[in-house]
Design a protein around this motif. Structure first.
Motif, PDB file in Angstrom:
ATOM      1  N   LEU A  98      -4.046   4.297  -7.011  1.00 18.45           N
ATOM      2  CA  LEU A  98      -4.953   4.084  -5.887  1.00 18.45           C
ATOM      3  C   LEU A  98      -4.652   2.775  -5.170  1.00 18.45           C
ATOM      4  O   LEU A  98      -4.720   2.700  -3.935  1.00 18.45           O
ATOM      5  N   THR A  99      -4.276   1.750  -5.924  1.00 15.03           N
ATOM      6  CA  THR A  99      -3.908   0.472  -5.307  1.00 15.03           C
ATOM      7  C   THR A  99      -2.667   0.636  -4.431  1.00 15.03           C
ATOM      8  O   THR A  99      -2.627   0.144  -3.289  1.00 15.03           O
ATOM      9  N   LEU A 100      -1.654   1.335  -4.949  1.00 11.73           N
ATOM     10  CA  LEU A 100      -0.433   1.553  -4.160  1.00 11.73           C
ATOM     11  C   LEU A 100      -0.744   2.341  -2.886  1.00 11.73           C
ATOM     12  O   LEU A 100      -0.180   2.057  -1.814  1.00 11.73           O
ATOM     13  N   LEU A 101      -1.608   3.327  -2.997  1.00 11.75           N
ATOM     14  CA  LEU A 101      -1.947   4.149  -1.834  1.00 11.75           C
ATOM     15  C   LEU A 101      -2.663   3.324  -0.759  1.00 11.75           C
ATOM     16  O   LEU A 101      -2.348   3.448   0.429  1.00 11.75           O
ATOM     17  N   ARG A 102      -3.582   2.488  -1.172  1.00 12.14           N
ATOM     18  CA  ARG A 102      -4.286   1.649  -0.182  1.00 12.14           C
ATOM     19  C   ARG A 102      -3.337   0.641   0.446  1.00 12.14           C
ATOM     20  O   ARG A 102      -3.407   0.369   1.651  1.00 12.14           O
ATOM     21  N   GLU A 103      -2.454   0.080  -0.363  1.00 12.54           N
ATOM     22  CA  GLU A 103      -1.465  -0.859   0.177  1.00 12.54           C
ATOM     23  C   GLU A 103      -0.523  -0.166   1.152  1.00 12.54           C
ATOM     24  O   GLU A 103      -0.006  -0.805   2.082  1.00 12.54           O
ATOM     25  N   ALA A 104      -0.301   1.126   0.965  1.00 10.14           N
ATOM     26  CA  ALA A 104       0.599   1.889   1.836  1.00 10.14           C
ATOM     27  C   ALA A 104      -0.027   2.213   3.184  1.00 10.14           C
ATOM     28  O   ALA A 104       0.677   2.656   4.101  1.00 10.14           O
ATOM     29  N   GLY A 105      -1.342   2.021   3.302  1.00  9.31           N
ATOM     30  CA  GLY A 105      -1.992   2.264   4.581  1.00  9.31           C
ATOM     31  C   GLY A 105      -3.012   3.380   4.589  1.00  9.31           C
ATOM     32  O   GLY A 105      -3.531   3.742   5.660  1.00  9.31           O
ATOM     33  N   VAL A 136      -5.135  13.588  -7.225  1.00  5.06           N
ATOM     34  CA  VAL A 136      -5.506  12.390  -6.472  1.00  5.06           C
ATOM     35  C   VAL A 136      -5.314  12.661  -4.992  1.00  5.06           C
ATOM     36  O   VAL A 136      -4.282  13.217  -4.586  1.00  5.06           O
ATOM     37  N   VAL A 137      -6.296  12.302  -4.192  1.00  4.59           N
ATOM     38  CA  VAL A 137      -6.247  12.525  -2.748  1.00  4.59           C
ATOM     39  C   VAL A 137      -6.314  11.180  -2.031  1.00  4.59           C
ATOM     40  O   VAL A 137      -7.117  10.309  -2.385  1.00  4.59           O
ATOM     41  N   ALA A 138      -5.461  11.016  -1.029  1.00  3.84           N
ATOM     42  CA  ALA A 138      -5.508   9.845  -0.163  1.00  3.84           C
ATOM     43  C   ALA A 138      -5.614  10.317   1.278  1.00  3.84           C
ATOM     44  O   ALA A 138      -4.893  11.229   1.695  1.00  3.84           O
ATOM     45  N   VAL A 139      -6.522   9.705   2.044  1.00  2.92           N
ATOM     46  CA  VAL A 139      -6.768  10.089   3.437  1.00  2.92           C
ATOM     47  C   VAL A 139      -6.222   8.998   4.351  1.00  2.92           C
ATOM     48  O   VAL A 139      -6.532   7.813   4.181  1.00  2.92           O
ATOM     49  N   ARG A 140      -5.420   9.392   5.320  1.00  3.85           N
ATOM     50  CA  ARG A 140      -4.802   8.438   6.245  1.00  3.85           C
ATOM     51  C   ARG A 140      -5.860   7.878   7.190  1.00  3.85           C
ATOM     52  O   ARG A 140      -6.626   8.651   7.758  1.00  3.85           O
TER      53      ARG A 140
END
Length: 251
Positions: free
Chosen positions: A224-231, A247-251
């Protein structure tokens, strides 16, 4: 002469069986991923979806069935797996050979518009942490605002004691549901190499079975940290069984 449908069917079906060993409640995980993509693209008339590390296209084919108007690109580094999938699943998917995380890997996909969803299952744990960081950043740069990255994979819980318990729960589930099939990853590939029908394709690809594995052992919070750092604006787990997470990440 291309690969026969019968040969492709035999090896894809064996692939499906051996993959059951490595993903707790694999079919439910696929369903959850499809649910997320369907919901996130409900307002898009023809969503563009990428499946990273697709293998022969197990998840990609299910997404194409759920979202018939979508364009689904199945991306993998292994030409044999792509050929098996293409011969078995046919025109429902577009297969692209690319080494995920290599310099310029997204350029090989020929994308002509922002991506609506990027999915992966039991694949991104093969990437080293640095490569994964770059891939998350690359994907974030190609997703439209509100687009999603959905990763179903072996991801350990943060606490060691909970991680051990999660692994135990996964093993017990597999035992109860008889998913510990005799064939595993290594025996599947040994069988492929021994099959004379596949020898020409192996020869054309230089005998390469699959790219080397760097590997990572990141916890959920580290992902989750890497995903937030990625934008990505938001990131979190939406499903878990044992050590298997979506795991889901929303742009």
């Amino acid at each position: 002469m291309g690969m026969s449908t019968a040969t492709a069917a035999r090896w894809v079906e064996r692939w499906e069986c051996q993959q059951e060993r490595y993903a707790v409640d694999r079919e439910e995980r696929f369903t959850v991923i499809a649910d997320v993509v369907e919901h996130s693209t409900a307002d898009r008339p023809a969503p563009l979806v990428l499946d990273l590390g697709c293998g022969p296209g197990s998840l990609a084919a299910r997404l194409a069935g759920r979202l018939p108007a979508a364009e689904v690109l199945a991306v993998d580094a292994d030409p044999l797996l792509l050929e098996l999938g293409s011969a078995y699943y046919g025109h429902h998917l577009r297969y692209v050979e690319a080494v995920i995380g290599a310099p310029g890997w997204l350029d090989a996909l020929g994308l002509d518009r922002p991506v609506d969803a990027v999915v992966s299952t039991t694949a991104l744990h093969y990437l080293g942490e640095g490569t994964l960081r770059d891939v998350y950043r690359d994907v974030a740069g190609r997703l439209r605002p509100g687009g999603v990255l959905v990763n179903g994979d072996h991801i350990r819980p943060d606490a060691a004691a909970i991680s051990e318990l999660a692994a135990h729960v996964g093993r017990r589930h597999a035992e109860r549901h008889s998913t510990l099939t005799p064939e595993d990853w290594e025996s599947w590939w040994s069988g492929v190499v021994a099959d004379p029908e596949l020898a020409p394709l192996l020869s054309r690809s230089g005998g390469r079975a699959h790219p080397p594995c760097e590997g990572n052992d990141l916890s959920v919070s580290e992902h989750l940290t890497l995903l937030r750092e990625a934008g990505f604006a938001h990131a979190g787990a939406v499903w878990q069984f044992g050590s298997s997470h979506v795991v889901v990440a929303v742009r």
